[in-house]
Design a protein around this motif. Structure first.
Motif, PDB file in Angstrom:
ATOM      1  N   ALA A  44     -35.234  -6.653 132.595  1.00 35.59           N
ATOM      2  CA  ALA A  44     -35.816  -5.407 132.100  1.00 35.59           C
ATOM      3  C   ALA A  44     -36.092  -4.434 133.233  1.00 35.59           C
ATOM      4  CB  ALA A  44     -37.115  -5.703 131.346  1.00 35.59           C
ATOM      5  N   SER A  45     -36.258  -4.934 134.456  1.00 30.69           N
ATOM      6  CA  SER A  45     -36.489  -4.070 135.613  1.00 30.69           C
ATOM      7  C   SER A  45     -35.889  -4.714 136.853  1.00 30.69           C
ATOM      8  CB  SER A  45     -37.985  -3.800 135.821  1.00 30.69           C
ATOM      9  OG  SER A  45     -38.703  -5.010 135.921  1.00 30.69           O
ATOM     10  N   PRO A  69     -41.926  -4.239 134.201  1.00 29.10           N
ATOM     11  CA  PRO A  69     -41.559  -4.920 132.950  1.00 29.10           C
ATOM     12  C   PRO A  69     -40.728  -6.162 133.236  1.00 29.10           C
ATOM     13  CG  PRO A  69     -41.111  -2.554 132.816  1.00 29.10           C
ATOM     14  CD  PRO A  69     -41.440  -2.847 134.252  1.00 29.10           C
ATOM     15  N   ARG A  70     -40.976  -7.209 132.472  1.00 30.27           N
ATOM     16  CA  ARG A  70     -40.299  -8.475 132.706  1.00 30.27           C
ATOM     17  C   ARG A  70     -39.277  -8.750 131.609  1.00 30.27           C
ATOM     18  NH1 ARG A  70     -45.551 -12.014 134.854  1.00 30.27           N
ATOM     19  NH2 ARG A  70     -46.514 -10.239 135.893  1.00 30.27           N
TER      20      ARG A  70
END
Length: 423
Positions: A44-45, A69-70
């Motif tokens: 996500a990041s 964000p994970r």
């Protein structure tokens, strides 16, 4: 590489299975094998420590990883080693699966200390494209099935020839290199080798006083199955002053540490009647295309058998590089089924087998690699010898060839064209 054209890797299936339950996974392997793209495809990041902005973001505050964000991809983590400890500490607090992916092409520099990631960060290896990932054929023979099941009937046909396998050796398994036109690809491979010697090794703490000797040593190592003395003599022919054994050992250790050397260790079976097995590893580079560039041999030279024979067991440069190409794929297939590979050679040299793939329960398959379109009685004699030695522990015997058909010989040996072998 555009995500729309991402080529799914074998490692993806394993990540699909285990990442939801594991908080942090480190993907390790040589530069250019596709670690970052595979990790980016499920993140996500991204925190790219190969950039100044990324390094600056974590240099003073490694806890910045908790604000993203994970899943978080931390690319080239070893450039800011403090981020490893930050991930470790984060997992101590919250071990929920699917949080962090770390990618790296080397460990931390000597003298830099990090805490062990044992129990918090799981390491997985990534290598160049296997033959299956190159999508040249649809595999009809599964190594997993041969190792785990009783597979009597084999089938499948391929139109690939020795020339096609030669092309695959030279094209490389590095995703960003293999699709280039021939001249551009060769320049990229040359640049890759130069970067190893001039930049990657010094950045990882290696003192290279004589770069030309290191390159010559790499060339001698590339397709050799020989002793330290033989390789060193080939690398320094005509020179009276040769590097000390300790210096060459440091070359080997540093090159293995950055995943450029990928040797196959000797198979040492537990609780086995086998005695007097050799303990020396078998020499392989991470990609046979690098070996071909190092020894300076092209397609025509390989097919014509030009150059000195690297070893009696392989018979030619093409035979040695074809074995390396097969080994590259087989060890990936073994990794994803939680098996281990080794090679077998008795100390007197009377018996050799190219690859042994062994499960945790000590059952195994034995594989011979032959640059030929069929398997003769002579080609299978060592496989039958091993069967006589360890009995039912050897669940299958395989000869990988360049031929058109997969089948079983009357003596039970599986004959499998390399293009038809899959995981």
């Amino acid at each position: 590489m555009d995500r729309m054209v991402y080529t799914r890797r074998h490692l993806d299936a394993l990540l699909d299975e285990v990442f939801p339950d594991l908080a942090a996974i480190a993907l390790e392997g040589a530069k250019g094998v596709g670690k970052s793209e595979t990790a980016r495809n499920r993140s996500a990041s991204v925190l790219a420590l190969s950039t100044a902005a990324g390094r600056n973001a974590v240099a003073g505050n490694p806890q910045v990883i908790l604000e993203l964000p994970r899943p978080v991809l931390i690319d080239e983590w070893q450039l800011e080693p403090g981020v490893w400890d930050a991930v470790r500490d984060a997992v101590d607090v919250d071990s929920t699966g699917g949080q962090f992916l770390l990618t790296g092409s080397a460990g931390v520099q000597p003298g830099v200390r990090i805490h062990s990631g044992a129990g918090r960060i799981v390491s997985l290896s990534m290598r160049p494209f296997t033959m299956f990932e190159r999508e040249r054929e649809q595999a009809t023979v599964s190594l997993h099935a041969l190792l785990h099941e009783t597979v009597r009937k084999l089938e499948g046909h391929t139109d690939l020839t020795v020339g096609d396998y030669t092309d695959e050796i030279l094209r490389s398994g590095f995703p960003g290199i293999r699709e280039l036109p021939s001249h551009a690809r060769n320049l990229q491979l040359d640049s890759y080798i130069a970067r190893i010697i001039e930049k990657d090794l010094p950045e990882n703490g290696a003192l290279i006083r004589r770069p030309a000797v290191l390159r010559a040593w790499l060339s001698s190592y590339a397709a050799a199955t020989a002793s330290y003395t033989t390789i060193l003599d080939a690398a320094t022919a005509g020179e009276s002053e040769k590097p000390a054994r300790q210096t060459v050992a440091q070359y080997r250790d540093h090159l293995t540490r950055i995943f450029v050397l990928d040797p196959v260790e000797a198979w040492m079976p537990t609780f086995s009647p086998l005695k007097r097995l050799g303990a020396s590893p078998k020499h392989h580079l991470v990609d046979p295309a690098l070996a071909a560039r190092l020894v300076g041999i092209d397609r025509q030279g390989l097919l014509q058998g030009d150059g000195a024979t690297p070893s009696p067991s392989t018979g030619s440069w093409l035979g040695a590089l074809f074995e390396s190409l097969v080994t590259q794929s087989v060890r990936v297939y073994a990794d994803i089924m939680d098996a281990h590979i080794g090679h077998l050679r008795t100390k007197d040299g009377a018996h050799e087998i190219d690859l042994i793939v062994e499960k945790a329960d000590r059952t195994c398959v034995a594989i011979e690699v032959k640059l030929a379109d069929t398997a003769t009685d002579r080609d299978v004699r060592h496989l039958h010898w091993l069967k006589d030695q360890i009995g039912d522990r050897l669940v299958d015997m395989i000869v990988i060839t360049t031929g058109p058909y997969a089948y079983r010989r009357r003596d039970g040996v599986a004959v499998v064209p390399f293009a038809l072998l899959g995981p």
